[in-house]
Scaffold this motif. Structure first.
Motif, PDB file in Angstrom:
ATOM      1  N   LEU A   1      -5.898  -4.330   1.056  1.00 37.73           N
ATOM      2  CA  LEU A   1      -4.851  -3.574   0.380  1.00 37.73           C
ATOM      3  C   LEU A   1      -5.451  -2.399  -0.388  1.00 37.73           C
ATOM      4  CD1 LEU A   1      -2.000  -3.080  -0.700  1.00 37.73           C
ATOM      5  CD2 LEU A   1      -2.347  -4.987  -2.293  1.00 37.73           C
TER       6      LEU A   1
ATOM      7  N   ILE B   1      -4.896   1.773   0.339  1.00 40.49           N
ATOM      8  CA  ILE B   1      -4.483   2.716  -0.698  1.00 40.49           C
ATOM      9  C   ILE B   1      -5.452   3.894  -0.768  1.00 40.49           C
ATOM     10  CG2 ILE B   1      -4.207   3.032  -3.196  1.00 40.49           C
ATOM     11  CD1 ILE B   1      -3.281   0.041  -3.260  1.00 40.49           C
TER      12      ILE B   1
ATOM     13  N   ALA C   1       0.828  -1.207   0.000  1.00 40.36           N
ATOM     14  CA  ALA C   1       0.000   0.000   0.000  1.00 40.36           C
ATOM     15  C   ALA C   1       0.863   1.257   0.000  1.00 40.36           C
ATOM     16  CB  ALA C   1      -0.936  -0.009   1.213  1.00 40.36           C
TER      17      ALA C   1
END
Length: 292
Positions: free
Chosen positions: A246, A250, A218
């Motif tokens: 994930l 982000i 990330a």
């Protein structure tokens, strides 16, 4: 303007390929004694594939032969069409030797036809994102020359990072020594890899623990993403919950990023194994290896 094609190792989802008006070459894989050709997810039984791998079945991949390529390419030449083929990394497969032989033979029958091949020096959506952006340019009326000029620069900005869960899959593919594979498994190390400028796989680091590996991926996107007009791909090999985590990490820091979630196909999955997580996005340059 040529007809643009790619191969299914570029892993653009089939609906995206259809939206962009792209044809593709299906790449083969074998598991449980049967041969399949990856169709970009259109009718692929991902559950069956990954369940078989987890149960101990060893999948295999194989290069296409010249006749396979001739069968695919001939109809385009018969229609008087030239081809622009944006391919996955030539360094990662011997299949392109067969392609060269096929094109040499086809040239004798169709001397006025041309097949231009651009090597993305990447794999999975590291190749696919290059196909996607090239297809966008074509839709705007760009010529083959303009598209190739764009790709020659763009390819060096495509960042691919992925973490594998089990080093033994890489060992079978010759990407990791037996000793390193055993040591990594025992120690719980998760190698983070990328695709170098020469199209080969390279180890960037080894990360202790799964949760840290997810956070590290990330951070790579958050810190290195420079072009939010291009998709950010978050891919998983049959670990969707972790892939979603994930993605969420982000978007917490880069809320304007266009993040696309996708499962890793069986051909790529044959080499990286279940549990692999990856991110593909556009930055300033490809990842630089930290170690040999």
């Amino acid at each position: 303007m040529s007809t643009m094609i790619f191969d299914s190792n570029g892993e653009l989802w089939y609906t995206r390929a259809e939206e962009l008006g792209l044809d593709y070459i299906s790449m083969p894989y074998y598991i449980d004694g049967q041969e399949y050709f990856y169709d970009l997810g259109k009718a692929t039984d991902f559950r069956k594939f990954y369940d078989l791998v987890r149960a101990g079945n060893i999948p295999k991949t194989q290069a296409l032969n010249p006749e396979d390529y001739k069968k695919f390419l001939t109809p385009y030449f018969e229609r008087g069409e030239d081809i622009l083929y944006i391919s996955f990394s030539h360094r990662l497969s011997g299949t392109f030797q067969s392609l060269e032989l096929a094109l040499r033979e086809l040239k004798e029958s169709y001397p006025d036809r041309r097949c231009t091949v651009f090597d993305t020096n990447s794999i999975s959506l590291g190749a696919g994102i290059q196909v996607e952006e090239a297809a966008k340019l074509r839709a705007k009326g760009a010529s083959d020359e303009e598209i190739l000029d764009f790709l020659k620069t763009f390819t060096d900005r495509v960042c691919v990072y992925f973490v594998v869960d089990d080093l033994m899959h890489l060992k079978r593919g010759g990407r990791c020594s037996g000793l390193a594979a055993v040591a990594g498994t025992v120690l719980g190390l998760k190698p983070m890899l990328s695709v170098g400028a020469d199209g080969g796989l390279t180890v960037l680091s080894k990360i202790a623990g799964r949760k840290k590996a997810i956070r590290t991926l990330a951070v790579k996107v958050v810190e290195e993403l420079t072009d939010e007009s291009c998709s950010v791909y978050v891919v998983d090999a049959d670990c969707p919950e972790e892939g979603d985590r994930l993605r969420d990490l982000i978007l917490e820091k880069r809320p304007n990023a266009h993040v696309v979630r996708q499962i890793v196909g069986p051909v790529i999955g044959s080499h990286c194994g279940p549990g692999t997580l990856g991110v593909i996005f556009v930055g300033d340059h490809r990842p630089v290896p930290l170690e040999k």
